[in-house]
Design a protein around this motif. Structure first.
Motif, short mmCIF file in Angstrom:
data_model
loop_
_atom_site.label_atom_id
_atom_site.label_comp_id
_atom_site.label_asym_id
_atom_site.label_seq_id
_atom_site.Cartn_x
_atom_site.Cartn_y
_atom_site.Cartn_z
N ARG A 26 0.82 -1.22 0.00
CA ARG A 26 0.00 0.00 0.00
C ARG A 26 0.86 1.27 0.00
N LEU A 27 1.99 1.19 0.68
CA LEU A 27 2.85 2.38 0.80
C LEU A 27 3.61 2.71 -0.48
N LYS A 28 3.68 1.79 -1.42
CA LYS A 28 4.45 2.03 -2.65
C LYS A 28 3.98 3.28 -3.38
N ALA A 29 2.73 3.65 -3.21
CA ALA A 29 2.21 4.86 -3.85
C ALA A 29 2.80 6.14 -3.24
N TYR A 30 3.35 6.03 -2.03
CA TYR A 30 3.80 7.22 -1.30
C TYR A 30 5.30 7.27 -1.01
N ASP A 84 -0.88 11.37 18.57
CA ASP A 84 -1.92 10.63 17.86
C ASP A 84 -1.56 10.51 16.38
N SER A 85 -2.41 9.85 15.63
CA SER A 85 -2.12 9.59 14.21
C SER A 85 -2.03 10.88 13.39
N VAL A 86 -2.86 11.86 13.70
CA VAL A 86 -2.83 13.12 12.96
C VAL A 86 -1.51 13.85 13.24
N GLU A 87 -1.09 13.88 14.50
CA GLU A 87 0.19 14.51 14.84
C GLU A 87 1.36 13.76 14.19
N PHE A 88 1.26 12.44 14.14
CA PHE A 88 2.30 11.63 13.50
C PHE A 88 2.40 11.98 12.01
N SER A 89 1.26 12.12 11.35
CA SER A 89 1.27 12.48 9.93
C SER A 89 1.86 13.88 9.75
N LYS A 90 1.56 14.78 10.66
CA LYS A 90 2.12 16.13 10.59
C LYS A 90 3.64 16.07 10.76
N LYS A 91 4.10 15.23 11.67
CA LYS A 91 5.55 15.09 11.89
C LYS A 91 6.23 14.61 10.61
N ILE A 92 5.68 13.58 9.99
CA ILE A 92 6.26 13.06 8.74
C ILE A 92 6.21 14.13 7.65
N ASN A 93 5.09 14.82 7.53
CA ASN A 93 4.96 15.87 6.53
C ASN A 93 5.97 17.00 6.77
N ASP A 94 6.13 17.41 8.03
CA ASP A 94 7.10 18.45 8.36
C ASP A 94 8.52 18.03 8.01
N ILE A 95 8.85 16.77 8.24
CA ILE A 95 10.18 16.25 7.89
C ILE A 95 10.38 16.37 6.38
N MET A 96 9.37 15.97 5.61
CA MET A 96 9.47 16.06 4.15
C MET A 96 9.59 17.51 3.70
N LEU A 97 8.80 18.40 4.31
CA LEU A 97 8.84 19.82 3.94
C LEU A 97 10.19 20.46 4.27
N PHE A 149 0.48 8.70 5.67
CA PHE A 149 0.51 9.13 4.27
C PHE A 149 -0.89 9.32 3.69
N THR A 150 -1.86 8.53 4.16
CA THR A 150 -3.23 8.75 3.68
C THR A 150 -3.78 10.07 4.23
N ILE A 151 -3.42 10.41 5.45
CA ILE A 151 -3.85 11.69 6.02
C ILE A 151 -3.20 12.84 5.24
N ILE A 152 -1.89 12.74 5.02
CA ILE A 152 -1.17 13.79 4.29
C ILE A 152 -1.78 14.00 2.90
N ASN A 153 -2.21 12.90 2.27
CA ASN A 153 -2.74 12.96 0.90
C ASN A 153 -4.27 13.00 0.83
N ASN A 154 -4.90 13.29 1.97
CA ASN A 154 -6.36 13.43 2.03
C ASN A 154 -7.12 12.23 1.48
N LYS A 155 -6.66 11.04 1.81
CA LYS A 155 -7.35 9.80 1.40
C LYS A 155 -8.32 9.38 2.49
N THR A 156 -9.25 8.52 2.16
CA THR A 156 -10.32 8.16 3.11
C THR A 156 -9.94 7.08 4.11
N TYR A 157 -8.82 6.41 3.98
CA TYR A 157 -8.44 5.33 4.91
C TYR A 157 -8.47 5.78 6.36
N HIS A 158 -8.04 6.99 6.62
CA HIS A 158 -7.90 7.49 7.99
C HIS A 158 -9.19 7.45 8.77
#
Length: 159
Positions: A26-30, A84-97, A149-158
């Motif tokens: 699943r992660l291969k897309a991201y 939480d999961s949202v903060e974790f996604s923000k952390k990953i996104n901030d690292i990428m940014l 990654f689904t949160i960062i990319n606004n996908k519905t899995y979250h």
């Protein structure tokens, strides 16, 4: 983005492997995920504090050899920060940014992670006050990385 999961010990059980494989697919897309499984030290019974320090030091040196030079290093530690999961996604996104192209997640062996590795880390993360076997922790980590990654990319899995 490259995600490196450096862990002490190998997974032998098929059901753990299948779950990890599913999230990797699943992660291969991201991102690209690399697994680096390191030998764990054999532990006897009734280990002294000195024995534990020796084991952690040996495992820690193996971990440090595998850490990428420019990676953002996150150790999974029961004493780390709980988010939480949202903060974790923000952390990953901030690292990428910030322009960092790889994250090294460190999962220690049954005795934990050496202080030397903890000191090298950029971030210490706790998934729970519970103790999890490293095999299960790898599955949980993979699921949370996928969720991030689904949160960062606004996908519905979250949801």
């Amino acid at each position: 983005m490259e995600i490196n999961i450096i862990s002490v010990g190998k997974i032998k059980e098929d059901f753990f492997k299948k779950a990890i494989d599913e999230y990797e697919k699943r992660l291969k897309a991201y991102c690209r995920v690399n697994f680096i499984e390191l030998k764990d030290e054999s532990e006897g019974k009734n280990l002294s504090d000195k024995d534990i320090d020796i084991i952690l030091d040996k495992e820690g040196k193996r971990i440090l050899e595998k850490i990428k030079e420019r990676s953002f290093i996150i150790v999974l530690d029961i004493k780390g920060r709980s988010i939480d999961s949202v903060e974790f996604s923000k952390k990953i996104n901030d690292i990428m940014l910030d322009g960092i192209s790889s994250i090294d997640f460190i999962i220690g062996g049954s005795l934990g992670i050496s202080q030397e590795v903890k000191d090298k880390a950029n971030y210490s993360l706790s998934f729970s006050k519970f103790t999890f076997p490293h095999k299960l922790m790898k599955v949980i980590l993979m699921e949370q990385i996928y969720r991030a990654f689904t949160i960062i990319n606004n996908k519905t899995y979250h949801k």
